[in-house]
Design an enzyme around this catalytic site. Structure first.
Site, mmCIF file in Angstrom:
data_model
loop_
_atom_site.group_PDB
_atom_site.id
_atom_site.type_symbol
_atom_site.label_atom_id
_atom_site.label_comp_id
_atom_site.label_asym_id
_atom_site.label_seq_id
_atom_site.Cartn_x
_atom_site.Cartn_y
_atom_site.Cartn_z
ATOM 1 N N HIS A 5 0.840 -1.196 0.000
ATOM 2 C CA HIS A 5 0.000 0.000 0.000
ATOM 3 C C HIS A 5 0.876 1.246 0.000
ATOM 4 C CE1 HIS A 5 0.780 -0.578 4.301
ATOM 5 N NE2 HIS A 5 0.319 0.626 4.556
ATOM 6 N N HIS A 64 1.404 3.962 1.964
ATOM 7 C CA HIS A 64 1.935 4.743 3.083
ATOM 8 C C HIS A 64 3.457 4.862 2.992
ATOM 9 C CE1 HIS A 64 -1.863 4.203 5.775
ATOM 10 N NE2 HIS A 64 -1.992 5.174 4.890
ATOM 11 N N HIS A 94 -7.555 -0.880 5.589
ATOM 12 C CA HIS A 94 -6.522 0.022 6.127
ATOM 13 C C HIS A 94 -6.337 1.174 5.154
ATOM 14 C CE1 HIS A 94 -2.878 1.296 8.168
ATOM 15 N NE2 HIS A 94 -2.184 1.146 7.056
ATOM 16 N N ASP A 113 -0.202 -3.964 6.364
ATOM 17 C CA ASP A 113 -0.844 -3.460 7.576
ATOM 18 C C ASP A 113 -2.305 -3.878 7.681
ATOM 19 O OD1 ASP A 113 1.552 -2.234 8.098
ATOM 20 O OD2 ASP A 113 0.841 -0.183 7.831
#
Length: 258
Positions: free
Chosen positions: A54, A56, A113, A130
């Site tokens: 992802h 982040h 998430h 996550d």
């Protein structure tokens, strides 16, 4: 034989390094390039692929520097414009074999998430970023509670001997919350004792087997009567679905524990 080991980054991130003795390497979620480059140089390894779960920054912050050092490397990740360095956009059901590995990986879309979070499943291992943590799960950012509940149900349906490689060392804190939910659980007490010993010895608590998560992780146990009762006590009302139980648990952890 596939070998997987952590590269430590920041205060609690695990960047997973995959090798098979061929002089090549694959890395998962490299939020920081420096420790990855140091490891590759020390072990004379060539980076062939990166698996991104992802967008982040603590998962993608090292991509540009890794590509600069290994311009032929393939960067696999979700179709998300926030991950600019991708070379291969992958989604649900895609299967690929990173150069230098005999294992193939299947992509699972596991949003919640974040809206575009994915995981990679192969060789009995799940690299879940996550979405799932040891004894816990990620917070909801730009996904939804319902999405994350469904994603965790998908993971829970995998074989019990699947090894789950999450991206953070949050286990002891997660177990503390889990004991709020199920204070009388013998399985939780045993896991907390074992994981405290691992941390005291400087060892990671991950990966964990999915069977252990199913026995001790409240976010995978939303159909259990004791977990439902605890979630309803927090919510102050009856909860009519596993998604509602999950949402109450996640809000409880967000508001009262974290």
């Amino acid at each position: 034989m596939l070998q997987v080991r952590p590269i430590h980054a920041f205060s609690d991130n695990y960047l997973w390094l995959l090798t098979e003795g061929s002089g090549t390497a694959v890395v998962v979620d490299p939020g920081d390039a420096d420790p990855v480059l140091e490891t590759l140089e020390a072990e004379h390894l060539t980076l062939t692929s990166v698996l991104v779960t992802h967008h982040h920054q603590d998962h993608i912050g090292g991509l540009d520097d890794l590509l600069a050092a290994f311009p032929e490397a393939r960067i696999h990740g979700p179709d998300d414009r926030r991950i600019r360095a991708l070379t291969d956009r992958v989604g649900e059901g895609d299967v690929f074999q990173p150069v230098g590995l005999s294992a193939s990986f299947r992509v699972l879309e596991v949003p919640g998430h974040t809206a575009t979070h994915i995981a990679y499943l192969g060789a009995g291992r799940l690299f879940c970023g996550d979405t799932l943590f040891a004894a816990g799960c990620g917070r909801v950012f730009d996904g939804t509670f319902e999405q994350l509940a469904h994603s965790l149900e998908r993971i829970a349906a995998l074989p019990g001997d699947t090894l789950c490689y999450c991206a953070h060392e949050y286990t002891l804190a997660n177990l503390g919350f889990a004991r709020w939910v199920e204070p009388d659980s013998a399985a939780l007490a045993a896991r907390l004792h074992a994981d405290r010993q691992r941390r005291d010895a400087g060892q990671p608590t991950v990966p964990s087997r999915l069977a252990l998560e199913l026995a001790t992780n409240p976010f995978l146990r939303t159909g259990e009567p004791g977990v439902i009762a605890a979630a309803e006590a927090f919510a102050g009302r009856a909860l009519d679905s596993r998604a509602e139980v999950f949402t109450a648990l996640r809000r409880w952890k967000d508001e009262r524990y974290d």
